[in-house]
Design a protein around this motif. Sequence first.
Motif, PDB file in Angstrom:
ATOM      1  N   THR A 149     -12.756  76.284 -40.929  1.00  0.00           N
ATOM      2  CA  THR A 149     -11.795  75.533 -41.751  1.00  0.00           C
ATOM      3  C   THR A 149     -10.853  74.692 -40.887  1.00  0.00           C
ATOM      4  O   THR A 149      -9.956  74.033 -41.412  1.00  0.00           O
ATOM      5  N   SER A 150     -11.047  74.714 -39.579  1.00  0.00           N
ATOM      6  CA  SER A 150     -10.210  73.938 -38.662  1.00  0.00           C
ATOM      7  C   SER A 150     -10.722  72.505 -38.599  1.00  0.00           C
ATOM      8  O   SER A 150     -11.773  72.235 -38.014  1.00  0.00           O
ATOM      9  N   ARG A 151      -9.981  71.596 -39.191  1.00  0.00           N
ATOM     10  CA  ARG A 151     -10.400  70.189 -39.256  1.00  0.00           C
ATOM     11  C   ARG A 151      -9.311  69.285 -38.683  1.00  0.00           C
ATOM     12  O   ARG A 151      -8.145  69.392 -39.053  1.00  0.00           O
ATOM     13  N   TYR A 152      -9.735  68.407 -37.787  1.00  0.00           N
ATOM     14  CA  TYR A 152      -8.837  67.428 -37.188  1.00  0.00           C
ATOM     15  C   TYR A 152      -9.594  66.127 -36.956  1.00  0.00           C
ATOM     16  O   TYR A 152     -10.831  66.117 -36.916  1.00  0.00           O
ATOM     17  N   ILE A 153      -8.857  65.042 -36.787  1.00  0.00           N
ATOM     18  CA  ILE A 153      -9.442  63.842 -36.194  1.00  0.00           C
ATOM     19  C   ILE A 153      -9.743  64.207 -34.750  1.00  0.00           C
ATOM     20  O   ILE A 153      -8.855  64.655 -34.021  1.00  0.00           O
ATOM     21  N   ARG A 154     -10.990  64.054 -34.321  1.00  0.00           N
ATOM     22  CA  ARG A 154     -11.391  64.494 -32.984  1.00  0.00           C
ATOM     23  C   ARG A 154     -12.098  63.362 -32.243  1.00  0.00           C
ATOM     24  O   ARG A 154     -12.725  62.502 -32.861  1.00  0.00           O
ATOM     25  N   ASN A 155     -11.998  63.386 -30.910  1.00  0.00           N
ATOM     26  CA  ASN A 155     -12.739  62.401 -30.119  1.00  0.00           C
ATOM     27  C   ASN A 155     -13.404  63.080 -28.928  1.00  0.00           C
ATOM     28  O   ASN A 155     -12.969  64.140 -28.461  1.00  0.00           O
ATOM     29  N   GLY A 156     -14.505  62.472 -28.469  1.00  0.00           N
ATOM     30  CA  GLY A 156     -15.263  63.057 -27.371  1.00  0.00           C
ATOM     31  C   GLY A 156     -16.218  62.048 -26.766  1.00  0.00           C
ATOM     32  O   GLY A 156     -16.241  60.872 -27.157  1.00  0.00           O
ATOM     33  N   PHE A 195     -15.692  67.496 -25.635  1.00  0.00           N
ATOM     34  CA  PHE A 195     -14.536  67.258 -26.493  1.00  0.00           C
ATOM     35  C   PHE A 195     -13.383  66.745 -25.629  1.00  0.00           C
ATOM     36  O   PHE A 195     -13.089  67.316 -24.583  1.00  0.00           O
ATOM     37  N   LEU A 196     -12.750  65.679 -26.056  1.00  0.00           N
ATOM     38  CA  LEU A 196     -11.622  65.139 -25.298  1.00  0.00           C
ATOM     39  C   LEU A 196     -10.285  65.568 -25.885  1.00  0.00           C
ATOM     40  O   LEU A 196      -9.385  65.955 -25.154  1.00  0.00           O
ATOM     41  N   ASP A 197     -10.149  65.515 -27.217  1.00  0.00           N
ATOM     42  CA  ASP A 197      -8.915  66.019 -27.828  1.00  0.00           C
ATOM     43  C   ASP A 197      -9.023  65.904 -29.346  1.00  0.00           C
ATOM     44  O   ASP A 197      -9.970  65.326 -29.884  1.00  0.00           O
ATOM     45  N   GLY A 198      -8.035  66.455 -30.013  1.00  0.00           N
ATOM     46  CA  GLY A 198      -7.967  66.389 -31.462  1.00  0.00           C
ATOM     47  C   GLY A 198      -6.541  66.170 -31.907  1.00  0.00           C
ATOM     48  O   GLY A 198      -5.592  66.469 -31.181  1.00  0.00           O
ATOM     49  N   ASN A 199      -6.382  65.635 -33.085  1.00  0.00           N
ATOM     50  CA  ASN A 199      -5.072  65.384 -33.681  1.00  0.00           C
ATOM     51  C   ASN A 199      -4.373  64.167 -33.076  1.00  0.00           C
ATOM     52  O   ASN A 199      -3.855  63.326 -33.799  1.00  0.00           O
ATOM     53  N   VAL A 200      -4.344  64.058 -31.746  1.00  0.00           N
ATOM     54  CA  VAL A 200      -3.720  62.889 -31.096  1.00  0.00           C
ATOM     55  C   VAL A 200      -4.741  61.778 -30.854  1.00  0.00           C
ATOM     56  O   VAL A 200      -4.400  60.724 -30.313  1.00  0.00           O
ATOM     57  N   SER A 201      -5.982  62.001 -31.241  1.00  0.00           N
ATOM     58  CA  SER A 201      -7.096  61.117 -30.897  1.00  0.00           C
ATOM     59  C   SER A 201      -6.872  59.681 -31.376  1.00  0.00           C
ATOM     60  O   SER A 201      -6.518  59.439 -32.531  1.00  0.00           O
ATOM     61  N   ARG A 202      -7.151  58.735 -30.460  1.00  0.00           N
ATOM     62  CA  ARG A 202      -7.002  57.312 -30.798  1.00  0.00           C
ATOM     63  C   ARG A 202      -8.040  56.491 -30.045  1.00  0.00           C
ATOM     64  O   ARG A 202      -8.526  56.897 -28.989  1.00  0.00           O
ATOM     65  N   ILE A 203      -8.326  55.311 -30.594  1.00  0.00           N
ATOM     66  CA  ILE A 203      -9.300  54.413 -29.970  1.00  0.00           C
ATOM     67  C   ILE A 203      -8.787  52.982 -30.015  1.00  0.00           C
ATOM     68  O   ILE A 203      -8.066  52.585 -30.946  1.00  0.00           O
ATOM     69  N   HIS A 204      -9.139  52.238 -28.981  1.00  0.00           N
ATOM     70  CA  HIS A 204      -8.869  50.797 -28.895  1.00  0.00           C
ATOM     71  C   HIS A 204     -10.230  50.118 -28.862  1.00  0.00           C
ATOM     72  O   HIS A 204     -10.992  50.282 -27.905  1.00  0.00           O
ATOM     73  N   ALA A 205     -10.561  49.413 -29.918  1.00  0.00           N
ATOM     74  CA  ALA A 205     -11.861  48.739 -30.030  1.00  0.00           C
ATOM     75  C   ALA A 205     -11.637  47.344 -30.604  1.00  0.00           C
ATOM     76  O   ALA A 205     -11.829  47.119 -31.801  1.00  0.00           O
ATOM     77  N   PRO A 206     -11.213  46.404 -29.758  1.00  0.00           N
ATOM     78  CA  PRO A 206     -10.878  45.057 -30.262  1.00  0.00           C
ATOM     79  C   PRO A 206     -12.039  44.345 -30.949  1.00  0.00           C
ATOM     80  O   PRO A 206     -11.820  43.524 -31.838  1.00  0.00           O
ATOM     81  N   SER A 207     -13.281  44.667 -30.570  1.00  0.00           N
ATOM     82  CA  SER A 207     -14.430  44.027 -31.231  1.00  0.00           C
ATOM     83  C   SER A 207     -14.527  44.442 -32.697  1.00  0.00           C
ATOM     84  O   SER A 207     -15.156  43.752 -33.510  1.00  0.00           O
ATOM     85  N   LEU A 208     -13.893  45.570 -33.038  1.00  0.00           N
ATOM     86  CA  LEU A 208     -13.837  46.037 -34.427  1.00  0.00           C
ATOM     87  C   LEU A 208     -12.478  45.760 -35.040  1.00  0.00           C
ATOM     88  O   LEU A 208     -12.163  46.243 -36.133  1.00  0.00           O
TER      89      LEU A 208
END
Length: 228
Positions: A149-156, A195-208
């Motif tokens: 049940t542990s759900r976060y915005i995650r990045n990796g 896994f890199l992190d969760g909750n604080v996860s952010r991305i910079h994708a200028p093409s999008l």
Amino acid sequence: MALECREITFDKLPFTLCEVDIEADDLRLFLNDKDGDRFGHFSSINAALSDKGQQLGFAMNAGMYHDDRSPVGHYIENGKEQMRVIPNAGPGNFGMLPNGVLCIQSDSVRVIETLEYNEDRPECRYATQSGPMLVIDGKLHPRFLVDSTSRYIRNGVGTTEDGKKAVFAISDRSVTFHEFGRLFRDELKLPNALFLDGNVSRIHAPSLDRSDRGWYLGPIVGVVEPKN
């Protein structure tokens, strides 16, 4: 430049991916500016690169950090080690072994399990340690639960078997570790992912046309390209 960012849906969940070709793209890690202060934001790195006629083609937070935004685990930038390897288990996601290291070399990029990394000690130009591993030799981390049940915005990040490509991913909706790990194993077919992190996860994708804002970050990974 071979960098490609795209949005996908896997198992009815939305994700954003950026695929990096290590032989064509200039992949780096960033922590401190020339004055020794933490960059903290994608915009701060872009401002520093602008003086050199460069910019970020992609960027993402790249590992867990302390309150002062120093790396929790092993960190190398431009060949200089700034934080040692942490091989032992510990609290939180970082210490949920096995964890791993993203090692960036001039012609190779690999996610390597920490104990294997510590034994072999490859010469990484850039390296960041985080945890847990999402995929280890084609298998999900043994502690991931289907019914979590542990759900976060995650990045990796995951890397190909030949070490030529890295795929960075962020969930665009809260996901479990099991769901996120399966993205790398089942959809992207990558043998190792971290896994890199969760909750604080952010991305910079200028093409999008996307550049997430939020709290100050610690380590940041990004592709440097000529400024438009």
